[in-house]
Design a protein around this motif. Structure first.
Motif, PDB file in Angstrom:
ATOM      1  N   LYS A 133       0.872  -1.171   0.000  1.00 17.29           N
ATOM      2  CA  LYS A 133       0.000   0.000   0.000  1.00 17.29           C
ATOM      3  C   LYS A 133       0.904   1.215   0.000  1.00 17.29           C
ATOM      4  CE  LYS A 133      -4.563  -0.904   1.746  1.00 17.29           C
ATOM      5  NZ  LYS A 133      -5.441  -0.488   0.691  1.00 17.29           N
ATOM      6  N   THR A 134       0.540   2.208  -0.829  1.00 14.66           N
ATOM      7  CA  THR A 134       1.338   3.424  -0.921  1.00 14.66           C
ATOM      8  C   THR A 134       0.545   4.584  -0.346  1.00 14.66           C
ATOM      9  OG1 THR A 134       2.305   2.527  -2.942  1.00 14.66           O
ATOM     10  CG2 THR A 134       2.673   4.849  -2.519  1.00 14.66           C
ATOM     11  N   LEU A 135       1.188   5.329   0.540  1.00 16.33           N
ATOM     12  CA  LEU A 135       0.583   6.517   1.133  1.00 16.33           C
ATOM     13  C   LEU A 135       1.361   7.741   0.669  1.00 16.33           C
ATOM     14  CD1 LEU A 135       0.762   4.466   4.153  1.00 16.33           C
ATOM     15  CD2 LEU A 135      -1.306   5.777   4.060  1.00 16.33           C
ATOM     16  N   GLU A 136       0.665   8.866   0.529  1.00 15.30           N
ATOM     17  CA  GLU A 136       1.289  10.119   0.106  1.00 15.30           C
ATOM     18  C   GLU A 136       1.174  11.136   1.229  1.00 15.30           C
ATOM     19  OE1 GLU A 136      -0.317  11.940  -3.426  1.00 15.30           O
ATOM     20  OE2 GLU A 136       0.364  10.246  -4.640  1.00 15.30           O
ATOM     21  N   ILE A 137       2.251  11.899   1.444  1.00 12.15           N
ATOM     22  CA  ILE A 137       2.223  12.961   2.444  1.00 12.15           C
ATOM     23  C   ILE A 137       2.120  14.283   1.700  1.00 12.15           C
ATOM     24  CG2 ILE A 137       3.465  14.086   4.317  1.00 12.15           C
ATOM     25  CD1 ILE A 137       4.908  11.459   4.801  1.00 12.15           C
ATOM     26  N   ASN A 138       1.073  15.064   2.005  1.00 17.77           N
ATOM     27  CA  ASN A 138       0.890  16.385   1.400  1.00 17.77           C
ATOM     28  C   ASN A 138       0.894  17.426   2.500  1.00 17.77           C
ATOM     29  OD1 ASN A 138       0.471  15.332  -1.210  1.00 17.77           O
ATOM     30  ND2 ASN A 138      -1.660  14.887  -0.698  1.00 17.77           N
ATOM     31  N   GLY A 139       1.584  18.524   2.290  1.00 16.67           N
ATOM     32  CA  GLY A 139       1.595  19.607   3.269  1.00 16.67           C
ATOM     33  C   GLY A 139       2.995  20.165   3.431  1.00 16.67           C
ATOM     34  N   VAL A 140       3.063  21.459   3.694  1.00 12.79           N
ATOM     35  CA  VAL A 140       4.353  22.119   3.872  1.00 12.79           C
ATOM     36  C   VAL A 140       5.018  21.591   5.138  1.00 12.79           C
ATOM     37  CG1 VAL A 140       5.487  24.366   4.126  1.00 12.79           C
ATOM     38  CG2 VAL A 140       3.435  24.165   2.742  1.00 12.79           C
ATOM     39  N   SER A 141       6.265  21.218   5.053  1.00 10.50           N
ATOM     40  CA  SER A 141       7.113  20.680   6.132  1.00 10.50           C
ATOM     41  C   SER A 141       6.589  19.378   6.739  1.00 10.50           C
ATOM     42  CB  SER A 141       7.334  21.732   7.232  1.00 10.50           C
ATOM     43  OG  SER A 141       6.213  21.825   8.071  1.00 10.50           O
ATOM     44  N   TYR A 142       5.662  18.692   6.065  1.00  9.38           N
ATOM     45  CA  TYR A 142       5.261  17.352   6.498  1.00  9.38           C
ATOM     46  C   TYR A 142       6.239  16.400   5.828  1.00  9.38           C
ATOM     47  CZ  TYR A 142       0.601  18.859   8.161  1.00  9.38           C
ATOM     48  OH  TYR A 142      -0.434  19.444   8.832  1.00  9.38           O
ATOM     49  N   GLY A 174       6.855  -8.845  10.355  1.00  9.15           N
ATOM     50  CA  GLY A 174       6.459  -9.320   9.024  1.00  9.15           C
ATOM     51  C   GLY A 174       6.117  -8.221   8.039  1.00  9.15           C
ATOM     52  N   LEU A 175       6.189  -6.954   8.459  1.00  9.83           N
ATOM     53  CA  LEU A 175       5.903  -5.844   7.552  1.00  9.83           C
ATOM     54  C   LEU A 175       7.148  -4.982   7.388  1.00  9.83           C
ATOM     55  CD1 LEU A 175       2.382  -4.538   8.600  1.00  9.83           C
ATOM     56  CD2 LEU A 175       2.939  -6.197   6.865  1.00  9.83           C
ATOM     57  N   GLU A 176       7.218  -4.302   6.240  1.00  6.46           N
ATOM     58  CA  GLU A 176       8.355  -3.442   5.973  1.00  6.46           C
ATOM     59  C   GLU A 176       7.827  -2.167   5.342  1.00  6.46           C
ATOM     60  OE1 GLU A 176      12.063  -3.153   2.863  1.00  6.46           O
ATOM     61  OE2 GLU A 176      10.774  -4.920   2.814  1.00  6.46           O
ATOM     62  N   SER A 177       8.284  -1.019   5.837  1.00  3.64           N
ATOM     63  CA  SER A 177       7.868   0.246   5.233  1.00  3.64           C
ATOM     64  C   SER A 177       9.104   0.955   4.698  1.00  3.64           C
ATOM     65  CB  SER A 177       7.130   1.112   6.246  1.00  3.64           C
ATOM     66  OG  SER A 177       7.992   1.482   7.297  1.00  3.64           O
ATOM     67  N   THR A 178       8.940   1.592   3.534  1.00  2.50           N
ATOM     68  CA  THR A 178      10.037   2.346   2.940  1.00  2.50           C
ATOM     69  C   THR A 178       9.536   3.752   2.649  1.00  2.50           C
ATOM     70  OG1 THR A 178       9.422   1.495   0.774  1.00  2.50           O
ATOM     71  CG2 THR A 178      11.209   0.362   1.891  1.00  2.50           C
ATOM     72  N   VAL A 179      10.461   4.717   2.691  1.00  2.00           N
ATOM     73  CA  VAL A 179      10.123   6.111   2.420  1.00  2.00           C
ATOM     74  C   VAL A 179      10.818   6.516   1.134  1.00  2.00           C
ATOM     75  CG1 VAL A 179      10.302   8.478   3.259  1.00  2.00           C
ATOM     76  CG2 VAL A 179       9.846   6.634   4.856  1.00  2.00           C
ATOM     77  N   ASP A 180      10.027   7.090   0.210  1.00  2.00           N
ATOM     78  CA  ASP A 180      10.559   7.538  -1.077  1.00  2.00           C
ATOM     79  C   ASP A 180      10.031   8.944  -1.328  1.00  2.00           C
ATOM     80  OD1 ASP A 180      11.673   7.576  -3.629  1.00  2.00           O
ATOM     81  OD2 ASP A 180       9.887   6.681  -4.539  1.00  2.00           O
ATOM     82  N   GLY A 181      10.791   9.945  -0.899  1.00  2.00           N
ATOM     83  CA  GLY A 181      10.336  11.327  -1.047  1.00  2.00           C
ATOM     84  C   GLY A 181       9.138  11.584  -0.157  1.00  2.00           C
ATOM     85  N   ASN A 182       7.977  11.910  -0.763  1.00  3.09           N
ATOM     86  CA  ASN A 182       6.767  12.145   0.024  1.00  3.09           C
ATOM     87  C   ASN A 182       5.849  10.925   0.029  1.00  3.09           C
ATOM     88  OD1 ASN A 182       5.819  12.273  -2.621  1.00  3.09           O
ATOM     89  ND2 ASN A 182       4.285  13.802  -2.121  1.00  3.09           N
ATOM     90  N   LYS A 183       6.388   9.759  -0.319  1.00  4.54           N
ATOM     91  CA  LYS A 183       5.594   8.521  -0.352  1.00  4.54           C
ATOM     92  C   LYS A 183       6.090   7.542   0.713  1.00  4.54           C
ATOM     93  CE  LYS A 183       4.029   8.151  -5.170  1.00  4.54           C
ATOM     94  NZ  LYS A 183       3.825   9.521  -5.416  1.00  4.54           N
ATOM     95  N   ILE A 184       5.141   6.855   1.341  1.00  9.53           N
ATOM     96  CA  ILE A 184       5.468   5.773   2.277  1.00  9.53           C
ATOM     97  C   ILE A 184       4.880   4.505   1.674  1.00  9.53           C
ATOM     98  CG2 ILE A 184       5.193   4.863   4.612  1.00  9.53           C
ATOM     99  CD1 ILE A 184       4.557   7.764   5.495  1.00  9.53           C
ATOM    100  N   ILE A 185       5.707   3.471   1.491  1.00  5.68           N
ATOM    101  CA  ILE A 185       5.237   2.210   0.912  1.00  5.68           C
ATOM    102  C   ILE A 185       5.313   1.139   1.995  1.00  5.68           C
ATOM    103  CG2 ILE A 185       5.592   0.495  -0.907  1.00  5.68           C
ATOM    104  CD1 ILE A 185       7.204   2.986  -2.265  1.00  5.68           C
ATOM    105  N   VAL A 186       4.155   0.515   2.287  1.00  4.82           N
ATOM    106  CA  VAL A 186       4.076  -0.561   3.280  1.00  4.82           C
ATOM    107  C   VAL A 186       3.954  -1.867   2.515  1.00  4.82           C
ATOM    108  CG1 VAL A 186       2.780  -1.474   5.235  1.00  4.82           C
ATOM    109  CG2 VAL A 186       2.919   0.980   4.904  1.00  4.82           C
ATOM    110  N   LYS A 187       4.875  -2.819   2.790  1.00  2.76           N
ATOM    111  CA  LYS A 187       4.874  -4.106   2.091  1.00  2.76           C
ATOM    112  C   LYS A 187       4.817  -5.250   3.086  1.00  2.76           C
ATOM    113  CE  LYS A 187       7.667  -2.622  -1.811  1.00  2.76           C
ATOM    114  NZ  LYS A 187       9.029  -2.568  -2.324  1.00  2.76           N
ATOM    115  N   GLY A 188       4.201  -6.358   2.660  1.00  2.00           N
ATOM    116  CA  GLY A 188       4.125  -7.550   3.494  1.00  2.00           C
ATOM    117  C   GLY A 188       3.387  -8.660   2.771  1.00  2.00           C
ATOM    118  N   ILE A 189       3.290  -9.835   3.424  1.00  2.00           N
ATOM    119  CA  ILE A 189       2.607 -10.962   2.778  1.00  2.00           C
ATOM    120  C   ILE A 189       1.173 -11.126   3.276  1.00  2.00           C
ATOM    121  CG2 ILE A 189       4.708 -12.238   2.245  1.00  2.00           C
ATOM    122  CD1 ILE A 189       4.139 -14.062   4.636  1.00  2.00           C
ATOM    123  N   ASP A 190       0.830 -10.512   4.420  1.00  2.00           N
ATOM    124  CA  ASP A 190      -0.513 -10.627   4.973  1.00  2.00           C
ATOM    125  C   ASP A 190      -1.310  -9.375   4.607  1.00  2.00           C
ATOM    126  OD1 ASP A 190      -2.805 -10.917   6.486  1.00  2.00           O
ATOM    127  OD2 ASP A 190      -1.748 -11.772   8.211  1.00  2.00           O
TER     128      ASP A 190
END
Length: 179
Positions: A86-95, A121-137
């Motif tokens: 699942k990919t989440l996006e962060i929007n906002g100044v200084s967020y 069992g979960l792994e999250s990565t940060v790519d700029g203003n995106k947070i990606i949560v990965k896992g098998i469940d």
């Protein structure tokens, strides 16, 4: 019959499915192992390279459990072969978000940074203003992503906050001044 429930589940190569008593299903695949106890009323049979789920009678509860049971097994098989994200996006100044080890640090306009630790069992990565949560469940991936989003849900006036990548925020018009 449940349209979803009566469809057979294909077992891909490299995946082993074990059905024990009380419908304790274990799925082993290249990405890991998932276990789950499914409703005991459902009859789960493995025939060759596919799994069939059938229900004992046509009561409303059995009908609803039929499709659910089949989908849960299918999600386990997809999880151990491809995994979920699942990919989440962060929007906002200084967020912003930062990652160090298993700790996710979110700066969301509060007086303190919000720290979250990745569940087992979960792994999250940060790519700029995106947070990606990965896992098998699938359930755990969705739950952790929802917890991250909950730290600062998007607001309707400026759209600031954490939102899912495919989420559309209904915007509202702000105040208008006196004339």
């Amino acid at each position: 019959m449940s349209r979803i429930g009566r469809m057979p589940i294909a077992i891909p190569a490299g995946v082993t499915v074990t059905i024990a008593e009380n419908n304790h299903v274990t799925v082993k695949g290249p990405k890991g192992t998932l276990e789950r106890v499914l409703p005991a009323e459902m009859e789960i049979k493995q025939e060759g390279a596919e799994i069939l789920v059938s229900r004992p009678n046509d009561l409303k509860k059995m009908k609803s459990l039929h499709g659910l049971t089949r989908t849960l097994i299918n999600n386990m098989i997809i999880g151990v072969t491809e995994g979920y994200s699942k990919t989440l996006e962060i929007n906002g100044v200084s967020y912003r978000a930062a990652k160090s080890g298993k700790k996710l640090t979110l700066t969301l306009g509060y007086s303190h940074p919000v720290e979250m630790t990745d569940p087992e069992g979960l792994e999250s990565t940060v790519d700029g203003n995106k947070i990606i949560v990965k896992g098998i469940d699938k359930e755990k991936v969705g739950q952790y992503a929802a917890e991250i989003r909950n730290k600062r849900a998007p607001e309707p006036y400026k759209g600031k906050g954490i939102k899912y990548e495919d989420e559309v925020i209904r915007r509202k018009v702000g105040k208008t001044g006196k004339k």
